[in-house]
Design a protein around this motif. Structure first.
Motif, PDB file in Angstrom:
ATOM      1  N   ARG A  87       0.074 -13.272   2.647  1.00 23.34           N
ATOM      2  CA  ARG A  87      -0.293 -12.396   3.861  1.00 23.34           C
ATOM      3  C   ARG A  87       0.395 -11.313   3.975  1.00 23.34           C
ATOM      4  O   ARG A  87      -0.381 -10.123   4.233  1.00 23.34           O
ATOM      5  CB  ARG A  87      -0.185 -13.273   5.262  1.00 23.34           C
ATOM      6  CG  ARG A  87      -1.224 -14.283   5.360  1.00 23.34           C
ATOM      7  CD  ARG A  87      -0.803 -14.848   6.830  1.00 23.34           C
ATOM      8  NE  ARG A  87       0.352 -15.317   7.026  1.00 23.34           N
ATOM      9  CZ  ARG A  87       0.705 -16.745   7.068  1.00 23.34           C
ATOM     10  NH1 ARG A  87      -0.108 -17.517   6.291  1.00 23.34           N
ATOM     11  NH2 ARG A  87       1.992 -17.041   7.213  1.00 23.34           N
ATOM     12  N   LEU A  88       1.601 -11.095   3.448  1.00 22.62           N
ATOM     13  CA  LEU A  88       2.358  -9.690   3.388  1.00 22.62           C
ATOM     14  C   LEU A  88       1.821  -8.987   2.356  1.00 22.62           C
ATOM     15  O   LEU A  88       1.463  -7.641   2.606  1.00 22.62           O
ATOM     16  CB  LEU A  88       3.743  -9.976   3.115  1.00 22.62           C
ATOM     17  CG  LEU A  88       4.805  -8.836   3.162  1.00 22.62           C
ATOM     18  CD1 LEU A  88       4.600  -8.466   4.359  1.00 22.62           C
ATOM     19  CD2 LEU A  88       6.163  -9.570   2.735  1.00 22.62           C
ATOM     20  N   GLY A  91      -1.116  -7.249   3.898  1.00 15.88           N
ATOM     21  CA  GLY A  91      -0.720  -6.136   4.895  1.00 15.88           C
ATOM     22  C   GLY A  91      -0.524  -5.008   4.162  1.00 15.88           C
ATOM     23  O   GLY A  91      -0.653  -3.877   4.626  1.00 15.88           O
ATOM     24  N   ASP A  94      -3.234  -3.376   3.141  1.00 20.00           N
ATOM     25  CA  ASP A  94      -3.982  -2.569   4.309  1.00 20.00           C
ATOM     26  C   ASP A  94      -3.283  -1.164   4.529  1.00 20.00           C
ATOM     27  O   ASP A  94      -4.094  -0.261   4.785  1.00 20.00           O
ATOM     28  CB  ASP A  94      -4.238  -3.558   5.308  1.00 20.00           C
ATOM     29  CG  ASP A  94      -4.855  -4.970   5.297  1.00 20.00           C
ATOM     30  OD1 ASP A  94      -5.832  -4.648   4.475  1.00 20.00           O
ATOM     31  OD2 ASP A  94      -4.856  -5.779   6.301  1.00 20.00           O
ATOM     32  N   LEU A  95      -1.906  -1.405   4.636  1.00 21.40           N
ATOM     33  CA  LEU A  95      -1.158  -0.167   4.973  1.00 21.40           C
ATOM     34  C   LEU A  95      -1.514   0.855   3.808  1.00 21.40           C
ATOM     35  O   LEU A  95      -1.594   1.998   4.052  1.00 21.40           O
ATOM     36  CB  LEU A  95       0.440  -0.571   4.649  1.00 21.40           C
ATOM     37  CG  LEU A  95       1.241   0.699   4.750  1.00 21.40           C
ATOM     38  CD1 LEU A  95       1.223   1.308   6.176  1.00 21.40           C
ATOM     39  CD2 LEU A  95       2.775   0.153   4.422  1.00 21.40           C
ATOM     40  N   GLU A  98      -4.928   2.329   4.469  1.00 19.70           N
ATOM     41  CA  GLU A  98      -4.846   3.214   5.789  1.00 19.70           C
ATOM     42  C   GLU A  98      -4.269   4.644   5.430  1.00 19.70           C
ATOM     43  O   GLU A  98      -4.733   5.646   5.904  1.00 19.70           O
ATOM     44  CB  GLU A  98      -4.237   2.482   7.062  1.00 19.70           C
ATOM     45  CG  GLU A  98      -4.177   3.346   8.412  1.00 19.70           C
ATOM     46  CD  GLU A  98      -5.336   3.550   8.852  1.00 19.70           C
ATOM     47  OE1 GLU A  98      -5.443   4.311   9.815  1.00 19.70           O
ATOM     48  OE2 GLU A  98      -6.444   2.824   8.584  1.00 19.70           O
TER      49      GLU A  98
END
Length: 120
Positions: A87-88, A91, A94-95, A98
């Motif tokens: 999951r990390l 993330g 995703d970071l 973005e």
């Protein structure tokens, strides 16, 4: 394992496939040793080019989450990271996505992370 793609998303389809598999590892839907769908079959079911699926699988291979074996296909790596770490990693991806969409440089992103770590 269900994979859905958002064709209106700015995220590349291969990255979306990788994120879906990463999420399935993270929530325990797939476990080490489980086989993933064959690239050609998954491409057909998603209506994308087989190379799109292979790009997603290659990203997962680079992250150490899956092994690509000739004749056996894609298999969740025996030493695949814990669900929390999966999951990390998602993330972090995703970071990065973005940050890229906002036009930040790699150094700016690293500085933001360092600042966040220093304040934690």
């Amino acid at each position: 394992m269900l994979i859905r793609l958002d064709h209106s998303s700015p995220a590349p389809l291969g990255d979306q496939i990788a994120a879906a598999v990463r999420g399935a590892i993270g929530d325990g839907t797939v476990r080490p040793g489980d086989r993933l769908p064959a690239a050609r079959a998954l491409a057909d079911s998603l209506g994308v080019n087989v190379h799109t699926v292979l790009r997603g699988y290659q990203r997962l291979r680079e992250e150490g989450l899956i092994e690509l074996r000739r004749g056996r296909g894609a298999v969740v790596a025996p030493g695949a990271m814990s669900p929390g770490r999966a999951r990390l990693v998602g993330g972090v991806r995703d970071l990065i996505t973005e940050a890229r969409s906002l036009g930040l440089s790699d150094e700016e992103v690293l500085n933001l992370v360092r600042t966040g770590l220093a304040g934690a």
